[in-house]
Design a protein around this motif. Structure first.
Motif, PDB file in Angstrom:
ATOM      1  N   SER A   1      29.974  30.927 -17.437  1.00 37.16           N
ATOM      2  CA  SER A   1      29.409  31.218 -18.976  1.00 37.16           C
ATOM      3  C   SER A   1      27.836  31.378 -18.659  1.00 37.16           C
ATOM      4  O   SER A   1      27.293  31.818 -19.855  1.00 37.16           O
ATOM      5  N   SER A   2      27.326  31.009 -17.863  1.00 35.46           N
ATOM      6  CA  SER A   2      25.860  31.116 -17.480  1.00 35.46           C
ATOM      7  C   SER A   2      25.403  32.547 -17.665  1.00 35.46           C
ATOM      8  O   SER A   2      25.783  33.449 -16.716  1.00 35.46           O
ATOM      9  N   ALA A   3      24.486  32.772 -18.509  1.00 34.37           N
ATOM     10  CA  ALA A   3      24.005  34.206 -18.715  1.00 34.37           C
ATOM     11  C   ALA A   3      23.489  34.760 -17.367  1.00 34.37           C
ATOM     12  O   ALA A   3      22.662  33.907 -16.626  1.00 34.37           O
ATOM     13  N   LEU A   4      23.291  35.960 -17.206  1.00 38.34           N
ATOM     14  CA  LEU A   4      23.082  36.614 -15.968  1.00 38.34           C
ATOM     15  C   LEU A   4      21.673  37.575 -16.140  1.00 38.34           C
ATOM     16  O   LEU A   4      21.488  38.079 -17.317  1.00 38.34           O
ATOM     17  N   GLY A   5      21.018  37.800 -15.252  1.00 35.52           N
ATOM     18  CA  GLY A   5      19.770  38.595 -15.306  1.00 35.52           C
ATOM     19  C   GLY A   5      20.094  40.051 -15.181  1.00 35.52           C
ATOM     20  O   GLY A   5      21.139  40.567 -15.106  1.00 35.52           O
ATOM     21  N   PRO A   6      19.013  40.835 -14.829  1.00 31.30           N
ATOM     22  CA  PRO A   6      17.715  40.487 -14.743  1.00 31.30           C
ATOM     23  C   PRO A   6      16.950  40.541 -16.044  1.00 31.30           C
ATOM     24  O   PRO A   6      17.575  40.572 -17.023  1.00 31.30           O
ATOM     25  N   GLY A   7      15.759  40.142 -16.130  1.00 32.53           N
ATOM     26  CA  GLY A   7      14.884  39.922 -17.138  1.00 32.53           C
ATOM     27  C   GLY A   7      14.165  41.196 -17.579  1.00 32.53           C
ATOM     28  O   GLY A   7      14.579  42.251 -17.283  1.00 32.53           O
ATOM     29  N   PHE A   8      12.812  41.018 -18.258  1.00 28.82           N
ATOM     30  CA  PHE A   8      12.111  42.167 -18.698  1.00 28.82           C
ATOM     31  C   PHE A   8      11.551  42.990 -17.536  1.00 28.82           C
ATOM     32  O   PHE A   8      10.871  42.299 -16.707  1.00 28.82           O
ATOM     33  N   GLN A   9      11.729  44.121 -17.624  1.00 31.19           N
ATOM     34  CA  GLN A   9      11.181  45.079 -16.657  1.00 31.19           C
ATOM     35  C   GLN A   9      11.828  44.566 -15.291  1.00 31.19           C
ATOM     36  O   GLN A   9      11.238  44.868 -14.129  1.00 31.19           O
ATOM     37  N   THR A  10      13.296  44.279 -15.327  1.00 34.44           N
ATOM     38  CA  THR A  10      13.728  43.943 -13.954  1.00 34.44           C
ATOM     39  C   THR A  10      13.307  42.676 -13.250  1.00 34.44           C
ATOM     40  O   THR A  10      13.528  42.726 -12.155  1.00 34.44           O
ATOM     41  N   SER A  11      12.568  41.817 -13.900  1.00 34.17           N
ATOM     42  CA  SER A  11      12.044  40.847 -13.466  1.00 34.17           C
ATOM     43  C   SER A  11      13.092  39.693 -12.917  1.00 34.17           C
ATOM     44  O   SER A  11      14.167  39.797 -13.446  1.00 34.17           O
TER      45      SER A  11
END
Length: 498
Positions: A183-193
Protein backbone atom coordinates in the motif's frame (compact mmCIF):
# COMPACT_ATOMS: atom_id res chain seq x y z
CA UNK A 1 12.80 20.72 21.94
CA UNK A 2 9.24 19.95 20.96
CA UNK A 3 7.77 17.37 18.63
CA UNK A 4 4.28 18.00 17.28
CA UNK A 5 1.75 16.08 15.23
CA UNK A 6 -1.06 17.14 12.94
CA UNK A 7 -2.98 13.94 13.49
CA UNK A 8 -3.34 13.54 17.23
CA UNK A 9 -0.82 10.81 18.08
CA UNK A 10 2.50 11.78 19.64
CA UNK A 11 5.07 9.26 20.74
CA UNK A 12 7.89 10.88 22.70
CA UNK A 13 8.98 13.89 24.67
CA UNK A 14 7.39 17.29 25.18
CA UNK A 15 4.67 17.61 22.60
CA UNK A 16 1.69 19.47 21.29
CA UNK A 17 -1.07 18.46 18.91
CA UNK A 18 -3.57 20.34 16.81
CA UNK A 19 -6.54 18.42 15.32
CA UNK A 20 -7.20 19.00 11.64
CA UNK A 21 -9.67 16.13 11.07
CA UNK A 22 -13.35 16.47 11.85
CA UNK A 23 -14.78 14.38 14.68
CA UNK A 24 -14.22 10.63 14.47
CA UNK A 25 -14.61 10.44 10.70
CA UNK A 26 -10.88 10.75 9.91
CA UNK A 27 -11.85 13.14 7.11
CA UNK A 28 -11.09 16.78 6.42
CA UNK A 29 -13.78 19.29 7.47
CA UNK A 30 -16.01 20.07 4.47
CA UNK A 31 -16.11 23.79 5.23
CA UNK A 32 -12.37 24.49 5.59
CA UNK A 33 -9.38 24.35 3.28
CA UNK A 34 -6.82 21.86 4.60
CA UNK A 35 -4.02 24.25 3.64
CA UNK A 36 -5.57 26.93 5.86
CA UNK A 37 -6.03 24.47 8.74
CA UNK A 38 -2.41 23.33 8.60
CA UNK A 39 -1.14 26.90 8.35
CA UNK A 40 -3.21 28.01 11.35
CA UNK A 41 -2.06 24.94 13.29
CA UNK A 42 1.62 25.82 12.81
CA UNK A 43 1.02 29.47 13.64
CA UNK A 44 -0.79 28.48 16.83
CA UNK A 45 2.06 26.17 17.79
CA UNK A 46 4.74 28.77 17.22
CA UNK A 47 3.22 32.25 17.40
CA UNK A 48 -0.28 32.16 18.89
CA UNK A 49 -1.48 34.41 21.72
CA UNK A 50 -0.42 31.61 24.03
CA UNK A 51 1.68 29.41 21.72
CA UNK A 52 1.42 25.70 22.45
CA UNK A 53 4.96 24.90 21.32
CA UNK A 54 7.06 27.97 20.48
CA UNK A 55 10.19 25.82 20.09
CA UNK A 56 8.69 23.12 17.89
CA UNK A 57 11.34 21.69 15.58
CA UNK A 58 9.80 18.44 14.22
CA UNK A 59 6.24 18.22 12.90
CA UNK A 60 4.75 14.86 11.98
CA UNK A 61 2.22 15.10 9.12
CA UNK A 62 0.55 11.69 9.01
CA UNK A 63 -2.10 12.92 6.62
CA UNK A 64 -2.69 12.72 2.90
CA UNK A 65 -5.22 13.67 0.24
CA UNK A 66 -6.45 10.63 -1.68
CA UNK A 67 -8.02 12.94 -4.25
CA UNK A 68 -4.69 14.61 -4.96
CA UNK A 69 -2.06 12.08 -6.06
CA UNK A 70 1.13 13.71 -7.24
CA UNK A 71 1.07 14.50 -10.96
CA UNK A 72 4.21 16.49 -11.83
CA UNK A 73 2.94 19.73 -10.21
CA UNK A 74 3.56 20.59 -6.56
CA UNK A 75 0.29 20.78 -4.62
CA UNK A 76 -0.69 23.82 -2.56
CA UNK A 77 -0.29 21.73 0.61
CA UNK A 78 3.27 20.68 -0.25
CA UNK A 79 4.15 24.26 -1.22
CA UNK A 80 2.94 25.40 2.19
CA UNK A 81 5.16 22.89 4.00
CA UNK A 82 8.14 23.83 1.84
CA UNK A 83 7.70 27.51 2.62
CA UNK A 84 7.18 27.01 6.36
CA UNK A 85 10.20 24.69 6.59
CA UNK A 86 12.64 27.40 5.56
CA UNK A 87 10.68 30.31 7.04
CA UNK A 88 10.27 28.80 10.52
CA UNK A 89 13.12 26.24 10.59
CA UNK A 90 10.86 23.19 10.94
CA UNK A 91 11.51 19.63 9.77
CA UNK A 92 8.24 18.23 8.42
CA UNK A 93 8.11 14.43 8.53
CA UNK A 94 5.42 13.49 6.01
CA UNK A 95 3.80 10.14 5.25
CA UNK A 96 4.04 9.12 1.59
CA UNK A 97 0.40 7.97 1.53
CA UNK A 98 -1.37 4.61 1.34
CA UNK A 99 -3.16 2.94 -1.57
CA UNK A 100 -5.55 0.19 -0.49
CA UNK A 101 -7.28 -0.30 -3.86
CA UNK A 102 -7.13 -3.83 -5.37
CA UNK A 103 -4.52 -4.63 -8.01
CA UNK A 104 -4.08 -7.53 -10.43
CA UNK A 105 -1.64 -10.36 -9.75
CA UNK A 106 -1.18 -12.50 -12.84
CA UNK A 107 -0.37 -16.23 -13.12
CA UNK A 108 -2.76 -17.32 -10.33
CA UNK A 109 -6.38 -18.41 -10.74
CA UNK A 110 -7.51 -18.66 -7.11
CA UNK A 111 -6.77 -17.88 -3.48
CA UNK A 112 -5.63 -21.40 -2.62
CA UNK A 113 -3.11 -21.41 -5.46
CA UNK A 114 -1.82 -18.01 -4.35
CA UNK A 115 -1.55 -19.11 -0.72
CA UNK A 116 0.13 -22.43 -1.50
CA UNK A 117 2.74 -20.95 -3.83
CA UNK A 118 6.39 -20.91 -2.83
CA UNK A 119 7.35 -17.71 -1.03
CA UNK A 120 9.64 -16.56 -3.83
CA UNK A 121 7.06 -17.27 -6.55
CA UNK A 122 4.36 -15.35 -4.67
CA UNK A 123 6.65 -12.40 -3.97
CA UNK A 124 7.72 -12.18 -7.61
CA UNK A 125 4.10 -12.21 -8.77
CA UNK A 126 3.15 -9.42 -6.35
CA UNK A 127 6.08 -7.23 -7.46
CA UNK A 128 5.03 -7.84 -11.07
CA UNK A 129 1.51 -6.71 -10.18
CA UNK A 130 2.77 -3.58 -8.46
CA UNK A 131 4.98 -2.86 -11.46
CA UNK A 132 1.94 -2.85 -13.74
CA UNK A 133 0.17 -0.48 -11.34
CA UNK A 134 2.84 2.21 -10.82
CA UNK A 135 0.74 5.08 -12.20
CA UNK A 136 -2.07 4.32 -9.72
CA UNK A 137 0.22 4.22 -6.67
CA UNK A 138 1.80 7.66 -6.72
CA UNK A 139 2.59 9.86 -3.73
CA UNK A 140 -0.39 11.49 -2.07
CA UNK A 141 -0.29 15.23 -1.39
CA UNK A 142 1.69 16.58 0.49
CA UNK A 143 4.14 13.65 0.09
CA UNK A 144 5.87 15.40 -2.83
CA UNK A 145 7.19 18.12 -0.49
CA UNK A 146 10.69 19.23 -1.51
CA UNK A 147 11.96 20.47 1.86
CA UNK A 148 10.17 17.88 3.99
CA UNK A 149 11.19 14.29 4.62
CA UNK A 150 8.79 11.79 2.97
CA UNK A 151 8.43 8.42 4.70
CA UNK A 152 7.36 5.15 3.09
CA UNK A 153 6.34 1.97 4.93
CA UNK A 154 8.72 -0.98 5.26
CA UNK A 155 7.15 -4.45 5.37
CA UNK A 156 8.27 -5.12 8.92
CA UNK A 157 7.05 -5.14 12.52
CA UNK A 158 8.03 -6.66 15.85
CA UNK A 159 5.40 -9.41 15.98
CA UNK A 160 7.28 -12.67 16.77
CA UNK A 161 7.02 -15.28 13.99
CA UNK A 162 5.23 -17.67 16.36
CA UNK A 163 2.46 -15.07 16.87
CA UNK A 164 1.82 -14.29 13.21
CA UNK A 165 -0.68 -17.11 12.82
CA UNK A 166 -1.64 -19.17 9.80
CA UNK A 167 -2.36 -17.44 6.52
CA UNK A 168 -6.11 -17.97 6.56
CA UNK A 169 -7.94 -15.39 4.48
CA UNK A 170 -5.02 -12.95 4.56
CA UNK A 171 -1.65 -13.74 3.02
CA UNK A 172 1.84 -12.32 3.59
CA UNK A 173 3.21 -11.24 0.18
CA UNK A 174 6.83 -10.96 1.38
CA UNK A 175 7.45 -13.54 4.11
CA UNK A 176 11.12 -14.03 3.22
CA UNK A 177 12.25 -10.75 1.61
CA UNK A 178 12.69 -7.20 2.87
CA UNK A 179 10.36 -4.96 0.89
CA UNK A 180 8.02 -1.98 1.12
CA UNK A 181 4.35 -2.51 1.93
CA UNK A 182 2.10 -3.00 -1.07
CA UNK A 183 0.00 0.00 0.00
CA UNK A 184 2.98 2.35 0.43
CA UNK A 185 2.90 5.12 -2.20
CA UNK A 186 5.70 5.07 -4.77
CA UNK A 187 8.00 7.72 -6.19
CA UNK A 188 9.54 9.54 -7.81
CA UNK A 189 8.91 13.06 -6.58
CA UNK A 190 8.99 16.51 -8.14
CA UNK A 191 11.26 16.65 -11.20
CA UNK A 192 11.96 12.91 -10.66
CA UNK A 193 13.68 13.51 -7.33
CA UNK A 194 14.17 10.61 -4.90
CA UNK A 195 10.88 10.03 -3.07
CA UNK A 196 9.97 8.57 -0.68
CA UNK A 197 13.19 9.62 1.02
CA UNK A 198 13.40 6.58 3.31
CA UNK A 199 11.33 3.68 4.68
CA UNK A 200 10.50 3.02 8.33
CA UNK A 201 8.64 -0.03 9.56
CA UNK A 202 4.91 0.04 8.81
CA UNK A 203 3.82 -3.52 9.80
CA UNK A 204 3.95 -6.77 7.84
CA UNK A 205 0.91 -5.87 5.79
CA UNK A 206 -1.19 -8.79 4.48
CA UNK A 207 -3.17 -9.17 1.24
CA UNK A 208 -6.69 -10.49 0.80
CA UNK A 209 -7.95 -11.98 -2.47
CA UNK A 210 -10.92 -10.02 -3.85
CA UNK A 211 -11.50 -11.70 -7.24
CA UNK A 212 -10.38 -14.92 -8.91
CA UNK A 213 -10.20 -16.21 -12.49
CA UNK A 214 -7.87 -14.88 -15.19
CA UNK A 215 -5.47 -13.75 -12.50
CA UNK A 216 -6.50 -12.56 -9.07
CA UNK A 217 -7.22 -9.14 -7.61
CA UNK A 218 -5.67 -8.59 -4.19
CA UNK A 219 -6.04 -5.74 -1.73
CA UNK A 220 -3.92 -4.67 1.28
CA UNK A 221 -5.63 -5.22 4.64
CA UNK A 222 -5.65 -3.16 7.83
CA UNK A 223 -3.24 -3.83 10.68
CA UNK A 224 -4.14 -6.50 13.24
CA UNK A 225 -2.62 -8.23 16.24
CA UNK A 226 -0.80 -10.70 13.98
CA UNK A 227 0.47 -8.04 11.55
CA UNK A 228 0.64 -4.56 13.03
CA UNK A 229 2.38 -2.07 15.28
CA UNK A 230 0.96 -1.77 18.79
CA UNK A 231 -0.11 1.73 19.79
CA UNK A 232 -2.27 3.51 22.33
CA UNK A 233 -5.89 3.81 21.23
CA UNK A 234 -9.03 5.49 22.60
CA UNK A 235 -11.72 3.35 24.20
CA UNK A 236 -15.07 4.00 25.95
CA UNK A 237 -13.56 2.17 28.93
CA UNK A 238 -10.49 4.42 29.05
CA UNK A 239 -7.00 3.93 27.70
CA UNK A 240 -6.54 0.88 25.50
CA UNK A 241 -4.20 -0.60 22.92
CA UNK A 242 -4.72 -0.95 19.20
CA UNK A 243 -2.73 -1.85 16.09
CA UNK A 244 -1.73 0.39 13.24
CA UNK A 245 0.41 0.25 10.12
CA UNK A 246 1.16 1.90 6.81
CA UNK A 247 2.96 5.14 6.10
CA UNK A 248 1.23 7.04 8.92
CA UNK A 249 2.73 4.64 11.46
CA UNK A 250 6.08 4.75 9.64
CA UNK A 251 6.10 8.57 9.73
CA UNK A 252 5.28 8.51 13.46
CA UNK A 253 8.23 6.15 14.12
CA UNK A 254 10.44 8.38 11.95
CA UNK A 255 9.38 11.46 13.95
CA UNK A 256 10.21 9.67 17.18
CA UNK A 257 13.60 8.71 15.73
CA UNK A 258 14.30 12.36 14.87
CA UNK A 259 13.50 13.26 18.49
CA UNK A 260 15.86 10.54 19.77
CA UNK A 261 18.64 11.83 17.52
CA UNK A 262 18.10 15.35 18.85
CA UNK A 263 18.20 14.09 22.44
CA UNK A 264 21.43 12.17 21.74
CA UNK A 265 23.09 15.25 20.24
CA UNK A 266 21.91 17.39 23.14
CA UNK A 267 23.29 14.88 25.65
CA UNK A 268 26.64 14.67 23.84
CA UNK A 269 27.22 18.35 23.04
CA UNK A 270 24.97 20.26 25.43
CA UNK A 271 24.73 24.03 25.10
CA UNK A 272 26.83 24.38 21.91
CA UNK A 273 24.34 22.18 20.06
CA UNK A 274 21.26 23.91 21.51
CA UNK A 275 22.70 27.29 20.61
CA UNK A 276 22.63 26.41 16.92
CA UNK A 277 19.87 28.16 15.01
CA UNK A 278 16.67 26.11 14.83
CA UNK A 279 16.91 25.84 11.06
CA UNK A 280 20.46 24.44 11.32
CA UNK A 281 19.36 21.81 13.82
CA UNK A 282 16.42 20.96 11.53
CA UNK A 283 18.57 20.37 8.43
CA UNK A 284 21.07 18.38 10.51
CA UNK A 285 18.29 16.11 11.78
CA UNK A 286 17.12 15.72 8.19
CA UNK A 287 20.60 14.57 7.13
CA UNK A 288 21.03 12.21 10.11
CA UNK A 289 17.62 10.63 9.50
CA UNK A 290 18.59 9.59 5.97
CA UNK A 291 22.23 8.82 6.79
CA UNK A 292 21.86 5.14 7.87
CA UNK A 293 19.54 4.31 4.95
CA UNK A 294 20.42 1.50 2.54
CA UNK A 295 18.53 -0.53 -0.01
CA UNK A 296 17.64 -4.00 1.29
CA UNK A 297 19.83 -6.25 -0.84
CA UNK A 298 17.22 -8.99 -1.39
CA UNK A 299 14.40 -6.53 -2.16
CA UNK A 300 16.53 -4.55 -4.61
CA UNK A 301 17.57 -7.73 -6.40
CA UNK A 302 13.93 -8.84 -6.60
CA UNK A 303 12.91 -5.58 -8.29
CA UNK A 304 15.85 -5.78 -10.69
CA UNK A 305 14.97 -9.34 -11.70
CA UNK A 306 11.21 -8.82 -12.02
CA UNK A 307 10.88 -5.26 -13.34
CA UNK A 308 14.26 -5.04 -15.06
CA UNK A 309 15.38 -3.98 -17.53
CA UNK A 310 17.24 -7.25 -17.90
CA UNK A 311 20.16 -5.69 -19.80
CA UNK A 312 22.93 -4.95 -17.25
CA UNK A 313 23.88 -1.89 -19.29
CA UNK A 314 20.53 -0.37 -18.29
CA UNK A 315 21.66 0.03 -14.68
CA UNK A 316 20.31 3.60 -14.45
CA UNK A 317 16.78 2.42 -15.29
CA UNK A 318 17.18 -0.52 -12.92
CA UNK A 319 18.09 1.85 -10.09
CA UNK A 320 15.22 4.11 -11.08
CA UNK A 321 12.75 1.25 -10.55
CA UNK A 322 14.31 0.36 -7.21
CA UNK A 323 14.24 3.91 -5.84
CA UNK A 324 10.53 4.22 -6.69
CA UNK A 325 9.91 1.66 -3.96
CA UNK A 326 12.75 2.28 -1.50
CA UNK A 327 13.98 5.86 -2.00
CA UNK A 328 17.40 5.90 -0.33
CA UNK A 329 16.51 2.75 1.60
CA UNK A 330 15.17 1.49 4.90
CA UNK A 331 16.26 2.84 8.28
CA UNK A 332 16.64 0.97 11.56
CA UNK A 333 15.69 3.54 14.26
CA UNK A 334 18.16 2.10 16.77
CA UNK A 335 20.96 2.17 14.21
CA UNK A 336 20.20 5.85 13.51
CA UNK A 337 20.85 6.71 17.18
CA UNK A 338 23.34 4.10 18.43
CA UNK A 339 27.09 4.50 18.74
CA UNK A 340 29.40 1.63 17.68
CA UNK A 341 33.10 0.96 18.20
CA UNK A 342 33.67 -0.03 14.56
CA UNK A 343 32.44 3.19 13.00
CA UNK A 344 32.81 6.94 13.40
CA UNK A 345 30.13 9.44 12.40
CA UNK A 346 30.89 13.13 11.95
CA UNK A 347 28.43 15.98 11.46
CA UNK A 348 28.66 19.59 10.38
CA UNK A 349 26.28 22.48 9.81
CA UNK A 350 26.79 25.71 7.94
CA UNK A 351 25.46 28.20 5.42
CA UNK A 352 26.34 28.77 1.79
CA UNK A 353 26.07 32.06 -0.03
CA UNK A 354 25.69 32.37 -3.79
CA UNK A 355 28.13 30.08 -5.66
CA UNK A 356 30.07 29.46 -2.44
CA UNK A 357 32.00 26.27 -1.62
CA UNK A 358 32.94 24.97 1.80
CA UNK A 359 35.30 22.13 2.66
CA UNK A 360 34.78 19.73 5.55
CA UNK A 361 37.87 17.83 6.67
CA UNK A 362 37.27 14.37 8.16
CA UNK A 363 40.06 12.37 9.85
CA UNK A 364 40.68 8.86 8.49
CA UNK A 365 41.48 6.18 11.10
CA UNK A 366 44.91 4.62 10.54
CA UNK A 367 43.71 1.28 11.96
CA UNK A 368 42.08 0.54 8.57
CA UNK A 369 45.53 0.19 6.98
CA UNK A 370 46.47 -3.20 5.59
CA UNK A 371 43.14 -4.92 6.23
CA UNK A 372 41.53 -6.48 3.16
CA UNK A 373 38.00 -6.39 4.63
CA UNK A 374 34.73 -4.76 3.65
CA UNK A 375 34.74 -1.11 4.63
CA UNK A 376 32.85 1.97 3.51
CA UNK A 377 32.31 5.69 3.77
CA UNK A 378 28.91 7.36 3.46
CA UNK A 379 27.95 11.02 3.30
CA UNK A 380 24.54 12.69 3.51
CA UNK A 381 23.88 16.34 2.67
CA UNK A 382 20.53 18.00 3.44
CA UNK A 383 19.27 21.56 3.10
CA UNK A 384 16.13 23.70 2.87
CA UNK A 385 15.65 25.61 -0.37
CA UNK A 386 13.67 28.79 -0.93
CA UNK A 387 10.85 28.08 -3.39
CA UNK A 388 9.35 29.84 -6.38
CA UNK A 389 5.80 28.43 -6.90
CA UNK A 390 4.40 28.08 -10.39
CA UNK A 391 7.78 28.00 -12.12
CA UNK A 392 10.19 25.35 -13.35
CA UNK A 393 12.72 26.89 -10.97
CA UNK A 394 10.55 25.94 -7.96
CA UNK A 395 13.63 24.58 -6.16
CA UNK A 396 15.69 27.73 -6.41
CA UNK A 397 18.87 26.59 -4.66
CA UNK A 398 20.82 23.48 -5.61
CA UNK A 399 23.70 22.17 -3.56
CA UNK A 400 26.26 19.66 -4.74
CA UNK A 401 28.32 17.16 -2.76
CA UNK A 402 31.63 16.58 -4.50
CA UNK A 403 33.31 13.19 -4.27
CA UNK A 404 35.60 13.05 -1.22
CA UNK A 405 39.36 13.03 -1.60
CA UNK A 406 41.49 10.00 -0.70
CA UNK A 407 39.11 7.43 -2.22
CA UNK A 408 42.13 5.72 -3.80
CA UNK A 409 43.98 5.53 -0.48
CA UNK A 410 40.86 4.10 1.15
CA UNK A 411 40.50 1.63 -1.74
CA UNK A 412 36.79 2.37 -2.10
CA UNK A 413 34.56 3.30 -5.04
CA UNK A 414 30.92 4.21 -5.62
CA UNK A 415 28.55 1.59 -4.21
CA UNK A 416 26.16 -0.03 -6.67
CA UNK A 417 23.10 -0.39 -4.44
CA UNK A 418 22.00 3.25 -4.31
CA UNK A 419 20.23 5.77 -6.56
CA UNK A 420 22.17 7.11 -9.51
CA UNK A 421 24.14 10.31 -8.74
CA UNK A 422 21.99 12.34 -11.14
CA UNK A 423 18.81 11.05 -9.50
CA UNK A 424 20.17 12.00 -6.06
CA UNK A 425 20.88 15.57 -7.15
CA UNK A 426 17.26 16.50 -7.90
CA UNK A 427 15.93 17.04 -4.37
CA UNK A 428 17.21 18.54 -1.12
CA UNK A 429 18.90 15.38 0.20
CA UNK A 430 22.01 13.81 -1.33
CA UNK A 431 23.03 10.45 0.13
CA UNK A 432 26.11 8.75 -1.30
CA UNK A 433 28.11 5.69 -0.29
CA UNK A 434 31.53 4.36 -1.31
CA UNK A 435 32.74 0.86 -0.42
CA UNK A 436 35.44 -1.71 -1.09
CA UNK A 437 37.25 -4.77 0.28
CA UNK A 438 40.87 -4.08 -0.68
CA UNK A 439 43.38 -3.14 2.00
CA UNK A 440 43.62 0.66 2.49
CA UNK A 441 46.96 2.45 2.82
CA UNK A 442 46.37 5.32 5.24
CA UNK A 443 49.29 7.50 6.42
CA UNK A 444 49.18 8.82 9.96
CA UNK A 445 47.24 12.06 10.25
CA UNK A 446 45.39 11.57 6.93
CA UNK A 447 42.11 13.36 6.28
CA UNK A 448 39.49 13.19 3.56
CA UNK A 449 37.98 16.45 2.33
CA UNK A 450 34.31 16.69 1.39
CA UNK A 451 33.27 19.82 -0.50
CA UNK A 452 29.74 21.24 -0.41
CA UNK A 453 29.10 23.62 -3.27
CA UNK A 454 26.17 25.91 -3.97
CA UNK A 455 25.55 25.89 -7.70
CA UNK A 456 24.39 28.85 -9.75
CA UNK A 457 20.88 29.77 -8.55
CA UNK A 458 18.08 28.96 -10.95
CA UNK A 459 16.08 31.95 -12.20
CA UNK A 460 16.31 35.12 -10.11
CA UNK A 461 19.33 34.78 -7.76
CA UNK A 462 18.67 34.23 -4.06
CA UNK A 463 20.76 36.54 -1.92
CA UNK A 464 20.14 34.83 1.41
CA UNK A 465 22.58 32.13 2.59
CA UNK A 466 21.12 28.61 2.62
CA UNK A 467 21.57 26.36 5.67
CA UNK A 468 22.86 22.81 5.26
CA UNK A 469 23.61 19.79 7.41
CA UNK A 470 26.18 17.10 6.58
CA UNK A 471 26.78 13.66 8.10
CA UNK A 472 29.78 11.43 7.26
CA UNK A 473 30.49 7.89 8.50
CA UNK A 474 33.60 5.72 8.08
CA UNK A 475 33.23 2.07 9.08
CA UNK A 476 34.90 -1.33 8.85
CA UNK A 477 32.66 -3.93 10.55
CA UNK A 478 34.58 -5.72 13.28
CA UNK A 479 37.42 -3.21 13.53
CA UNK A 480 36.63 -1.91 17.01
CA UNK A 481 39.42 0.67 17.23
CA UNK A 482 37.86 3.13 14.78
CA UNK A 483 35.72 5.19 17.15
CA UNK A 484 38.31 5.63 19.88
CA UNK A 485 41.10 6.46 17.43
CA UNK A 486 39.07 9.14 15.69
CA UNK A 487 37.75 10.49 18.99
CA UNK A 488 41.32 10.93 20.23
CA UNK A 489 42.15 12.97 17.11
CA UNK A 490 39.17 15.31 17.26
CA UNK A 491 38.88 15.72 21.05
CA UNK A 492 40.20 19.15 22.13
CA UNK A 493 43.47 18.83 23.98
CA UNK A 494 43.83 20.57 27.37
CA UNK A 495 45.82 23.76 27.25
CA UNK A 496 49.05 23.66 29.26
CA UNK A 497 49.74 26.78 31.27
CA UNK A 498 53.41 27.80 31.56
Amino acid sequence: MVIATLRGQVFLGEFSSHPVLSGNTEEFPPDRLIVDLVYQSILNLRFGHEPNAPKVLIVNVSLGNRRKPFDHQISAWARLLDRMAIQFGILFVVSAGNHDAPFLVRHFNGRAEFEDAEDDVRSRAVVDGLGMNLAQRRLLSPGETVNGLTIGALHHDSVPPANRGAAGAVIDPFPAVSFSNCSSALGPGFQTSVKPDVLFEGSRERLIVMRTGGGIDVRPTAATRIAGIKTAAPSPLGNAEGYTGGTSAAAAIASRTAHRIHDALQAAYGAPFLQLAEIQRAVLLKALMVHPAAWPADGAELIREVLGPADSREHVRQRDNIRRFFGYGSVDPDDAVACAADRATFWAVGELGREELKEIRVPIPVCLTGQARIHSMSATLAWFTPIRPGQQTYRTVRLRLLDPTELDALRISTARRQPDANQSARGTVIHRRWEGDRAPAIPRGAVTVLSVQRELDRGVPVDEPVPFGLAVTITMPGENRIYEEVLARVRPRPRIQP
